[in-house]
Enzyme design. Structure first.
Site, PDB file in Angstrom:
ATOM      1  N   VAL A  84       8.855  43.141  27.967  1.00 41.85           N
ATOM      2  CA  VAL A  84       9.839  42.310  27.276  1.00 41.85           C
ATOM      3  C   VAL A  84       9.258  41.836  25.954  1.00 41.85           C
ATOM      4  O   VAL A  84       8.159  41.275  25.913  1.00 41.85           O
ATOM      5  CB  VAL A  84      10.232  41.091  28.141  1.00 41.85           C
ATOM      6  CG1 VAL A  84      11.294  40.269  27.417  1.00 41.85           C
ATOM      7  CG2 VAL A  84      10.718  41.531  29.516  1.00 41.85           C
ATOM      8  N   LYS A  85      10.018  42.075  24.883  1.00 40.13           N
ATOM      9  CA  LYS A  85       9.535  41.672  23.556  1.00 40.13           C
ATOM     10  C   LYS A  85      10.244  40.392  23.147  1.00 40.13           C
ATOM     11  O   LYS A  85      11.482  40.335  23.159  1.00 40.13           O
ATOM     12  CB  LYS A  85       9.888  42.803  22.579  1.00 40.13           C
ATOM     13  CG  LYS A  85       8.947  42.974  21.427  1.00 40.13           C
ATOM     14  CD  LYS A  85       9.364  44.250  20.705  1.00 40.13           C
ATOM     15  CE  LYS A  85       8.526  44.524  19.514  1.00 40.13           C
ATOM     16  NZ  LYS A  85       9.109  45.590  18.690  1.00 40.13           N
ATOM     17  N   VAL A  86       9.474  39.379  22.820  1.00 36.16           N
ATOM     18  CA  VAL A  86      10.066  38.100  22.386  1.00 36.16           C
ATOM     19  C   VAL A  86       9.476  37.731  21.027  1.00 36.16           C
ATOM     20  O   VAL A  86       8.331  38.075  20.737  1.00 36.16           O
ATOM     21  CB  VAL A  86       9.786  36.957  23.410  1.00 36.16           C
ATOM     22  CG1 VAL A  86      10.336  37.280  24.786  1.00 36.16           C
ATOM     23  CG2 VAL A  86       8.296  36.625  23.484  1.00 36.16           C
TER      24      VAL A  86
END
Ligand code: E4P
Length: 218
Positions: A84-86
């Site tokens: 997951v890229k935040v």
């Protein structure tokens, strides 16, 4: 150093993965918008995850912690290789901490300073993505940031992986290796450039001409 392909173009991803040249993929909303057309991005994400052997970064688009957390859970559920890229914001760091606590892998993106990178490590990020090309574009020294983060992470023993991003040319890749970045994500055009050297072409040409004179077959 791991090499990730920085694209959502499934054709390029398959070409690189079939040649065993990449360890993973990074995407972002702009890269997806370039290629998705009418397709549901989640379908494209699954296709990408199935085409590569390693981590595939899929980015949230919410801005607050709870929305990022909900989106992050969905993205992580697409495939076991999903990361997951935040974004590197206060809420992004909170979402990172919560996702990591649930056992997900997180890539904290849009990192432009060593102090931001320190916070990403403290939030338990699997990867931090410093954008070297965009720093160069703004008359800064992108690779200097990689140096600084390497030093800080080594000083304090953080195991967050440094993923050099926003790579524009082969020298960014070479410098990332020399500094000791853990990974580098590169656009397909740069990956294909890495395979080339004029002396390879010239050498091959000479070998083939000499072989031709021999008139033999293998
Ligand atoms: C990182 O994961 C990003 O996708 C990317 O490297 C952004 O680079 P750009 O500056 O070429 O858009």
């Amino acid at each position: 150093m791991k090499i990730f392909l920085d694209t959502a173009d499934i054709g390029e991803i398959r070409r690189a993965a079939d040649a065993n040249l990449i360890d993973g993929v990074t995407t972002n909303p702009s890269l997806v918008a370039k290629v998705a057309g009418d397709r549901d991005p989640k379908e494209l994400y699954l296709e990408i995850c199935e085409a590569v052997p390693g981590p595939v970064s899929l980015e949230v688009v919410g801005l607050d912690r709870d929305t990022m957390l909900a989106e992050g859970r969905k993205l992580a559920g697409i495939h076991e290789n999903a990361v997951v890229k935040v974004p590197l914001t206060e809420d992004g760091l909170k979402a990172c901490r919560a996702l990591v606590a649930e056992g997900h892998h997180v890539n904290v993106t849009l990192c432009f300073s060593v102090s931001q990178a320190l916070l990403a490590a403290k939030a338990g990020a699997t990867f931090v993505s410093p954008f070297v090309g965009r720093i160069d574009d703004a008359s800064g020294e992108g690779m200097e940031l990689i140096h600084q983060i390497r030093q800080v992470y080594d000083n304090y023993g953080y195991d967050t992986e440094i993923l050099a991003a926003s790579v524009r040319h082969p020298l960014h890749v070479v410098e990332s290796m020399m500094i000791g970045a853990d990974a580098c994500t590169i656009p397909p055009s740069v990956l294909w450039q890495l395979t080339k050297h004029p002396l390879t072409d010239r050498g091959l040409d000479g070998f083939l001409k000499d072989w031709e004179r021999l008139g033999a077959a293998l």
